[in-house]
Design an enzyme around this catalytic site. Structure first.
Site, PDB file in Angstrom:
ATOM      1  N   PRO A 131       0.850  -1.199   0.000  1.00  0.00           N
ATOM      2  CA  PRO A 131       0.000   0.000   0.000  1.00  0.00           C
ATOM      3  C   PRO A 131       0.881   1.243   0.000  1.00  0.00           C
ATOM      4  O   PRO A 131       1.891   1.293   0.698  1.00  0.00           O
ATOM      5  CB  PRO A 131      -0.812  -0.134   1.291  1.00  0.00           C
ATOM      6  CG  PRO A 131      -0.018  -1.063   2.153  1.00  0.00           C
ATOM      7  CD  PRO A 131       0.684  -1.996   1.217  1.00  0.00           C
ATOM      8  N   CYS A 132       0.508   2.213  -0.811  1.00  0.00           N
ATOM      9  CA  CYS A 132       1.368   3.387  -0.980  1.00  0.00           C
ATOM     10  C   CYS A 132       0.644   4.644  -0.532  1.00  0.00           C
ATOM     11  O   CYS A 132      -0.297   5.095  -1.173  1.00  0.00           O
ATOM     12  CB  CYS A 132       1.776   3.516  -2.448  1.00  0.00           C
ATOM     13  SG  CYS A 132       2.850   4.916  -2.789  1.00  0.00           S
ATOM     14  N   GLN A 133       1.077   5.227   0.592  1.00  0.00           N
ATOM     15  CA  GLN A 133       0.514   6.482   1.093  1.00  0.00           C
ATOM     16  C   GLN A 133       1.653   7.419   1.495  1.00  0.00           C
ATOM     17  O   GLN A 133       1.835   7.731   2.663  1.00  0.00           O
ATOM     18  CB  GLN A 133      -0.388   6.216   2.297  1.00  0.00           C
ATOM     19  CG  GLN A 133      -1.619   5.403   1.971  1.00  0.00           C
ATOM     20  CD  GLN A 133      -2.406   5.083   3.224  1.00  0.00           C
ATOM     21  OE1 GLN A 133      -1.929   4.424   4.125  1.00  0.00           O
ATOM     22  NE2 GLN A 133      -3.640   5.559   3.269  1.00  0.00           N
ATOM     23  N   PRO A 134       2.453   7.863   0.529  1.00  0.00           N
ATOM     24  CA  PRO A 134       3.634   8.651   0.871  1.00  0.00           C
ATOM     25  C   PRO A 134       3.363  10.088   1.268  1.00  0.00           C
ATOM     26  O   PRO A 134       4.280  10.800   1.638  1.00  0.00           O
ATOM     27  CB  PRO A 134       4.451   8.602  -0.413  1.00  0.00           C
ATOM     28  CG  PRO A 134       3.430   8.465  -1.485  1.00  0.00           C
ATOM     29  CD  PRO A 134       2.345   7.600  -0.909  1.00  0.00           C
ATOM     30  N   ASP A 181       2.863   3.657   5.222  1.00  0.00           N
ATOM     31  CA  ASP A 181       3.231   3.141   3.914  1.00  0.00           C
ATOM     32  C   ASP A 181       3.769   1.721   3.998  1.00  0.00           C
ATOM     33  O   ASP A 181       4.419   1.334   4.976  1.00  0.00           O
ATOM     34  CB  ASP A 181       4.273   4.090   3.307  1.00  0.00           C
ATOM     35  CG  ASP A 181       4.671   3.680   1.910  1.00  0.00           C
ATOM     36  OD1 ASP A 181       3.773   3.395   1.113  1.00  0.00           O
ATOM     37  OD2 ASP A 181       5.876   3.615   1.636  1.00  0.00           O
TER      38      ASP A 181
END
Length: 343
Positions: free
Chosen positions: A87-90, A105
């Site tokens: 999962p990508c939440q930068p 992340d």
């Protein structure tokens, strides 16, 4: 042989004792990516925090799925290949770009697994935004992998070019201690009609038809969004991208079949699964919403099959040899394309 009959046979898990390679699948979901690897004879071990998705994985694949939330401290069994969809939440609240320091992340966990296991090959997939809005973050991840001794190749691939009846773009990143290329496109178009067959025209008392108010809402939605073609499913072409949102909810964007009498019917779990190239024998666990979400989040198994086959050829020394650009050169190409598209 019909497409779904082909998939039912092609995507059966088995273990290639001559290959004898184990895959760890991080953030495995219901097992779409692992299924592509097991259909090539790899052994898999999945890790997934969602209980129903983990149960689905265990029902259908040979490998076990560990139902737990991963951290950078997680331990893993020995593996030759590490795959996953972190999962990508930068972007943090307030707009700070914390990148690999962002605790929400999944990439720090993925990188930690690579450091611990030192696999021969790695692969991860993510949304197309990683090549555009978040390209700075993709570069950061790649630099970390290169420091660990991996040659990286990546591109924006569309599942419809790999025998999947769906227009589904994903960033695919593959790395190895030797240079490795991505799979070449397959010259075969599979339509939604090929995948659904007669299912598209079937309905019963359990079918969920649009109400009059839903039809009115859809008309307003399509007018407001300046939609040239209705968002109905067209059987003569690949489907538009399946997501949790347009399977389990969101009337205006919902995947639906328009019947010959003009009525719209929401597609069923089995129809959604076919559009994602899941075999008919693949059983999903949980409520209907759980099942739609598992399908919407999954890597299309037939796409995964081609990714796994490419890695298998690489490991067996039978891959097609072609020049692979450095990661920096690849990123420059996408930056130039983004600039061109913005003009």
């Amino acid at each position: 042989m019909e497409y779904w009959e082909e998939i039912n046979e092609k995507l059966k898990p088995w273990v290639d004792t001559a290959l004898n390679k184990t895959v760890v699948d991080l953030f495995a979901g219901c097992g779409g990516l692992s299924l592509g690897f097991e259909a090539n004879g790899f052994k898999t071990i999945g890790y997934e925090m969602d209980t129903q998705a983990s149960i689905t994985y265990g029902k259908n694949l040979i490998g076990d799925c560990i139902n737990e939330k991963l951290t950078i401290e997680s331990e893993y069994p020995k593996a030759d290949i590490v795959i996953g969809g972190p999962p990508c939440q930068p972007f943090s609240v307030g707009g700070k770009q914390l990148g690999l320091k962002d605790s929400r992340d999944g990439f720090p966990i993925f990188l930690s697994a690579i450091k611990r296991l030192d696999p021969d090959v790695l692969l991860f997939e993510n949304v197309r935004g990683m090549l555009y809005k978040n390209k700075w973050y993709l570069k950061e991840v790649i630099e970390e992998l290169e420091k660990l001794g991996y040659y990286i190749s990546y591109s924006l691939l569309n599942a419809k070019h790999y025998e999947v009846p769906q227009n589904r773009e994903r960033v695919i990143v593959v790395g190895s201690k030797q240079r490795i290329n991505l799979p070449r496109k397959v010259n075969r178009k599979v339509t939604a009609g090929d995948a659904l067959g007669e299912l598209a025209f079937q309905f019963d008392e359990k079918s969920k038809f649009f109400t009059e108010s839903m039809d009115i809402y859809v008309a307003k939605y399509e007018k407001a969004s300046k939609c040239i073609n209705p968002r109905d499913l067209y059987l003569d072409r690949p489907a538009r991208t399946l997501t949790c949102r347009n399977l389990a909810g969101a009337t205006g964007d919902m995947h639906r079949v328009r019947l010959k009498d003009g009525r719209r019917r929401r597609i069923t779990v089995r129809e959604a699964a076919r559009l994602q190239s899941f075999p008919d024998w693949f059983e999903f666990s949980g409520t209907e919403t759980n099942q739609y979400n598992q399908i919407g989040n999954a890597v299309a198994p037939n796409f995964a099959y081609h990714l796994a086959s490419n890695i298998k050829d690489h490991l067996m020394g039978t891959a097609n040899s072609e020049y692979v650009l450095s990661a920096n050169d690849q990123l420059k190409l996408f930056e130039n394309e983004a600039v061109y598209q913005s003009r």
